[in-house]
Design a protein around this motif. Structure first.
Motif, PDB file in Angstrom:
ATOM      1  N   LEU A  76       0.855  -1.180   0.000  1.00 43.57           N
ATOM      2  CA  LEU A  76       0.000   0.000   0.000  1.00 43.57           C
ATOM      3  C   LEU A  76       0.894   1.234   0.000  1.00 43.57           C
ATOM      4  CD1 LEU A  76      -1.542  -2.361   1.689  1.00 43.57           C
ATOM      5  CD2 LEU A  76      -3.104  -0.527   2.306  1.00 43.57           C
ATOM      6  N   VAL A  77       0.454   2.286  -0.697  1.00 47.47           N
ATOM      7  CA  VAL A  77       1.295   3.471  -0.846  1.00 47.47           C
ATOM      8  C   VAL A  77       0.510   4.736  -0.529  1.00 47.47           C
ATOM      9  CG1 VAL A  77       2.667   4.863  -2.447  1.00 47.47           C
ATOM     10  CG2 VAL A  77       2.725   2.364  -2.609  1.00 47.47           C
ATOM     11  N   LYS A  78       1.106   5.572   0.345  1.00 44.69           N
ATOM     12  CA  LYS A  78       0.601   6.934   0.554  1.00 44.69           C
ATOM     13  C   LYS A  78       1.493   7.863  -0.242  1.00 44.69           C
ATOM     14  CE  LYS A  78       0.019  10.742   3.809  1.00 44.69           C
ATOM     15  NZ  LYS A  78      -1.246  11.190   3.182  1.00 44.69           N
ATOM     16  N   ALA A  79       0.909   8.599  -1.182  1.00 44.15           N
ATOM     17  CA  ALA A  79       1.672   9.517  -2.027  1.00 44.15           C
ATOM     18  C   ALA A  79       0.777  10.694  -2.386  1.00 44.15           C
ATOM     19  CB  ALA A  79       2.171   8.804  -3.285  1.00 44.15           C
ATOM     20  N   ASP A  80       0.968  11.811  -1.716  1.00 43.39           N
ATOM     21  CA  ASP A  80       0.107  12.964  -1.971  1.00 43.39           C
ATOM     22  C   ASP A  80       0.289  13.534  -3.369  1.00 43.39           C
ATOM     23  OD1 ASP A  80      -1.077  12.858   0.524  1.00 43.39           O
ATOM     24  OD2 ASP A  80       0.406  14.164   1.452  1.00 43.39           O
ATOM     25  N   GLY A  81       1.411  13.207  -4.027  1.00 43.31           N
ATOM     26  CA  GLY A  81       1.637  13.687  -5.385  1.00 43.31           C
ATOM     27  C   GLY A  81       0.983  12.841  -6.453  1.00 43.31           C
ATOM     28  N   LEU A  82       0.297  11.772  -6.068  1.00 43.64           N
ATOM     29  CA  LEU A  82      -0.334  10.867  -7.032  1.00 43.64           C
ATOM     30  C   LEU A  82      -1.789  10.638  -6.655  1.00 43.64           C
ATOM     31  CD1 LEU A  82       2.501   8.194  -7.322  1.00 43.64           C
ATOM     32  CD2 LEU A  82       1.873   9.862  -9.080  1.00 43.64           C
ATOM     33  N   SER A  83      -2.610  10.420  -7.648  1.00 50.63           N
ATOM     34  CA  SER A  83      -4.012  10.078  -7.397  1.00 50.63           C
ATOM     35  C   SER A  83      -4.136   8.587  -7.113  1.00 50.63           C
ATOM     36  CB  SER A  83      -4.864  10.432  -8.616  1.00 50.63           C
ATOM     37  OG  SER A  83      -4.534   9.594  -9.720  1.00 50.63           O
ATOM     38  N   GLY A  84      -5.275   8.215  -6.551  1.00 50.49           N
ATOM     39  CA  GLY A  84      -5.533   6.797  -6.328  1.00 50.49           C
ATOM     40  C   GLY A  84      -5.538   6.019  -7.622  1.00 50.49           C
ATOM     41  N   GLU A  85      -6.017   6.634  -8.680  1.00 50.15           N
ATOM     42  CA  GLU A  85      -6.045   5.962  -9.982  1.00 50.15           C
ATOM     43  C   GLU A  85      -4.636   5.713 -10.506  1.00 50.15           C
ATOM     44  OE1 GLU A  85      -7.788   8.655  -9.168  1.00 50.15           O
ATOM     45  OE2 GLU A  85      -9.811   7.778  -9.083  1.00 50.15           O
TER      46      GLU A  85
END
Length: 424
Positions: free
Chosen positions: A371-380
């Motif tokens: 699982l990844v948290k990345a505010d620079g990327l959307s869930g899609e």
């Protein structure tokens, strides 16, 4: 308890159950009181070979290899110390500072300014290496285990060649710095692809903290040892979590790098007695967590101690996205699952750009859920890259714990700055 994670420039915190959580961090070596003096002293009293100033001659041309913007090297301080030491012998206009991009994108003018400062930019030539421009490369034939070797013309043509870098565990090559500042840093695309082919990347000896008998590092060393390419002088540093210099090593390339690696290993690698059902990791914050491509390193660190069938939670800001440049996203889109991607890579006769990151990612996902948290990327975008989005890291961890009430948790707040391992 709350644990602070390296994430972007500001960091973030996560709530973990104290009784079942192990936090693994680097041993904190103290920052040097006077880093500038230590850099000068290392140039004048190297661990092996002659001092830098004794190697330089009036009127020579000089090439200095430095890390690109994805690495936290203190370039301004290191290059500045080298230039000061050469003052009076070498004219600044005869110095080329080569950004060892490997196959990464060119660094922007704003990035170069932040990396090197106005004084260096205004006095020396600064060149982004381009692995794809044949006119910049010289073909040296094969090296090592069948590696087609093409290197940067500016490096080979210089009278005095100097590498500068920093040493930390590396997930393929064992440790960064040293000979990597020649290849892949200043190598042509075909050289880089061969060094990172499926066989070398998939070899269990091509991993964190292993230099000797590492098939990738062996060939990297062989390239840097070629008479036409070998540095005349090299300097590496070790850094703390605030990216301050803790150790300086300088001199003849291989002995210098050997000593730097020996010092870095007990600081950055930590043994643990067992594997964990849940591992929380980062990619060490900015600049290392600028994109998802680089964030695979943090996942790889976690994979060293995650239990089979366990879960990895990775926090990497990804302010630069996937990124848009390179072929990482394209390669990820070729398969419907990580297993399918791995099969495609293993069946391919020749490596492709960015294949190695996809291969490592798929090998990790063969063993664990990621699982990844990345505010620079959307869930899609994360889903398209075969990761599960985790916009709320606390909620994602709570879900993992609820599913496995007996789960043992490991947290790597600095990601690949600390490489855990299970002995045996």
């Amino acid at each position: 308890m709350r644990v602070r994670l390296a994430y972007g420039r500001g960091g973030l915190t996560i709530d973990v159950p104290r009784e079942r959580t192990t936090v693994i961090e680097p041993v904190q070596a103290p920052a040097l009181d006077d880093a500038a003096a230590a850099l000068t002293a290392a140039l004048r009293r190297p661990v092996a070979g002659r001092p830098l100033r004794e190697l330089a001659k009036q009127g020579q041309t000089v090439a200095i290899s430095v890390c690109d913007v994805t690495r936290a090297q203190p370039r301004r301080e290191m290059v500045g110390a080298v230039l000061d030491e050469l003052d009076g012998l070498i004219r600044p206009e005869d110095v080329a500072i080569l950004i060892a991009t490997g196959t990464h994108r060119a660094n922007t003018p704003a990035e170069l300014q932040a990396m090197l400062g106005d004084d260096i930019l205004g006095s020396c030539r600064v060149i982004n290496h381009d692995a794809r421009d044949d006119s910049w490369l010289v073909d040296l034939g094969e090296t090592g285990n069948g590696v087609p070797t093409r290197l940067c013309r500016h490096w080979l043509e210089a009278d005095l060649r100097i590498t500068t870098g920093f040493v930390e565990p590396h997930f393929f090559a064992g440790f960064s710095g040293g000979p990597k500042m020649v290849a892949p840093g200043l190598a042509g695309l075909d050289t880089v692809l061969t060094l990172h082919d499926a066989a070398r990347v998939g070899d269990p000896r091509s991993t964190w903290g292993i230099v000797d008998d590492n098939p990738m590092h062996t060939d990297i060393r062989a390239i840097a040892a070629r008479p036409e390419a070998r540095p005349h002088f090299s300097m590496d540093v070790l850094l703390d979590r605030q990216q301050r210099i803790t150790h300086v090593f300088a001199g003849a390339l291989f002995e210098m790098h050997r000593r730097a690696c020996a010092t870095a290993k007990p600081i950055a690698m930590r043994e643990t007695s067992h594997r964990f059902e849940v591992v929380v990791t980062t990619n060490s914050g900015y600049p290392l967590d600028q994109n998802l491509y680089q964030a695979v390193k943090g996942m790889s660190a976690a994979a060293q101690v995650v239990a089979d069938g366990g879960t990895i939670l990775c926090a990497a800001e990804c302010s630069d996205g996937i990124p848009d440049h390179g072929r990482y996203a394209e390669l990820l889109g070729r398969g419907g699952s990580p297993e399918e991607l791995l099969q495609q890579i293993e069946a391919r006769k020749e490596a492709e750009p960015d294949q190695w990151q996809v291969q490592v990612q798929a090998l990790i996902q063969r063993r664990a859920r990621v699982l990844v948290k990345a505010d620079g990327l959307s869930g899609e975008q994360l889903a398209a890259a075969h990761f599960e989005p985790a916009p709320d890291l606390d909620a994602a961890l709570a879900e993992c714990v609820a599913a496995r009430p007996d789960a043992r948790i490991c947290v790597l707040p600095e990601g690949p700055q600390t490489i855990p391992y299970v002995e045996g």
